[in-house]
Design a protein around this motif. Structure first.
Motif, PDB file in Angstrom:
ATOM      1  N   VAL A  25      14.376  63.990  61.228  1.00  0.00           N
ATOM      2  CA  VAL A  25      13.043  64.388  60.768  1.00  0.00           C
ATOM      3  C   VAL A  25      12.208  63.145  60.451  1.00  0.00           C
ATOM      4  O   VAL A  25      11.070  63.018  60.888  1.00  0.00           O
ATOM      5  CB  VAL A  25      13.121  65.334  59.548  1.00  0.00           C
ATOM      6  N   SER A  26      12.787  62.211  59.705  1.00  0.00           N
ATOM      7  CA  SER A  26      12.064  60.982  59.379  1.00  0.00           C
ATOM      8  C   SER A  26      11.686  60.204  60.632  1.00  0.00           C
ATOM      9  O   SER A  26      10.586  59.665  60.736  1.00  0.00           O
ATOM     10  CB  SER A  26      12.906  60.085  58.469  1.00  0.00           C
ATOM     11  N   ALA A  27      12.609  60.135  61.582  1.00  0.00           N
ATOM     12  CA  ALA A  27      12.344  59.391  62.805  1.00  0.00           C
ATOM     13  C   ALA A  27      11.236  60.025  63.634  1.00  0.00           C
ATOM     14  O   ALA A  27      10.346  59.333  64.140  1.00  0.00           O
ATOM     15  CB  ALA A  27      13.627  59.277  63.632  1.00  0.00           C
ATOM     16  N   VAL A  28      11.273  61.344  63.763  1.00  0.00           N
ATOM     17  CA  VAL A  28      10.246  62.041  64.550  1.00  0.00           C
ATOM     18  C   VAL A  28       8.874  61.877  63.891  1.00  0.00           C
ATOM     19  O   VAL A  28       7.894  61.535  64.554  1.00  0.00           O
ATOM     20  CB  VAL A  28      10.603  63.537  64.733  1.00  0.00           C
ATOM     21  N   VAL A  29       8.818  62.089  62.582  1.00  0.00           N
ATOM     22  CA  VAL A  29       7.540  61.955  61.869  1.00  0.00           C
ATOM     23  C   VAL A  29       7.078  60.503  61.864  1.00  0.00           C
ATOM     24  O   VAL A  29       5.904  60.211  62.097  1.00  0.00           O
ATOM     25  CB  VAL A  29       7.651  62.514  60.437  1.00  0.00           C
TER      26      VAL A  29
END
Length: 191
Positions: A86-90
């Protein structure tokens, strides 16, 4: 909005399910949790498939729609995959959207490949408060602000912070070991 799953989304879901199930049994999940909650092998597999850059357009990223990315995130969440997806995508989407061309070229390839995990710390409240313990930034100023819980801070190598500037917003990338409270406190957060 059409909530029916497309054939491409079914294929994405099935692929994600196979990759995650290969890496995450309940026994493996317990061992990974005891070792810090991050599975580097699964993360490497996710990076090789371009998942961290799901929302970044080609040629750098995968160019998925939000609906496609939700299918991917749902499938990795189904098995509690111990990766900072999630952090990487955002983070990669934010860098793509709010950075200048030079930042995009220098930051996105490593982010999309999963080589660098970037945690989002929020929006800076002030710039240049001389009474605070600021973080020095590459945009020629000092960054002062606070952020609550930082998702995936324990595995990130850098933080992305949105800073309001005269002509809009800018993303400031702060290395994990930066001086100041951001570099010290946020990296100790356990999510």
């Amino acid at each position: 909005m059409d909530l029916n799953v497309t054939e491409e989304q079914r294929m994405l879901r099935d692929t994600a399910r196979q990759v995650v199930e290969r890496h995450v049994s309940w026994e493996q999940l317990a061992r990974v949790r005891e070792a810090g909650g991050f599975d580097p092998e699964l993360w490497q597999a996710a990076g090789s498939m371009g998942w961290p850059g799901a929302l970044v357009p080609p040629p750098v990223g995968e160019g998925m729609t939000v609906e496609d990315a939700v299918v991917l995130l749902e499938e990795t969440g189904r098995r509690l995959a111990p990766i900072p997806l999630v952090s990487a995508v955002v983070g990669s989407w934010l860098v793509h959207q709010a950075s200048d061309e030079r930042q995009r070229e220098s930051l996105l390839p490593a982010m999309v490949a999963g080589e660098v995990v970037t945690a989002l710390i929020g929006v800076a409240e002030q710039i240049g408060d001389p009474s605070a313990d600021p973080v020095r930034t590459t945009c020629g100023g000092r960054l002062v602000g606070t952020s609550g819980l930082v998702r995936d801070a324990q595995v990130c190598r850098q933080f992305a912070c949105v800073v309001p500037v005269q002509d809009g917003n800018r993303v400031v990338i702060i290395p994990r070991d930066a001086p100041g409270e951001i570099g010290r406190a946020s990296c100790r957060e356990r999510v």
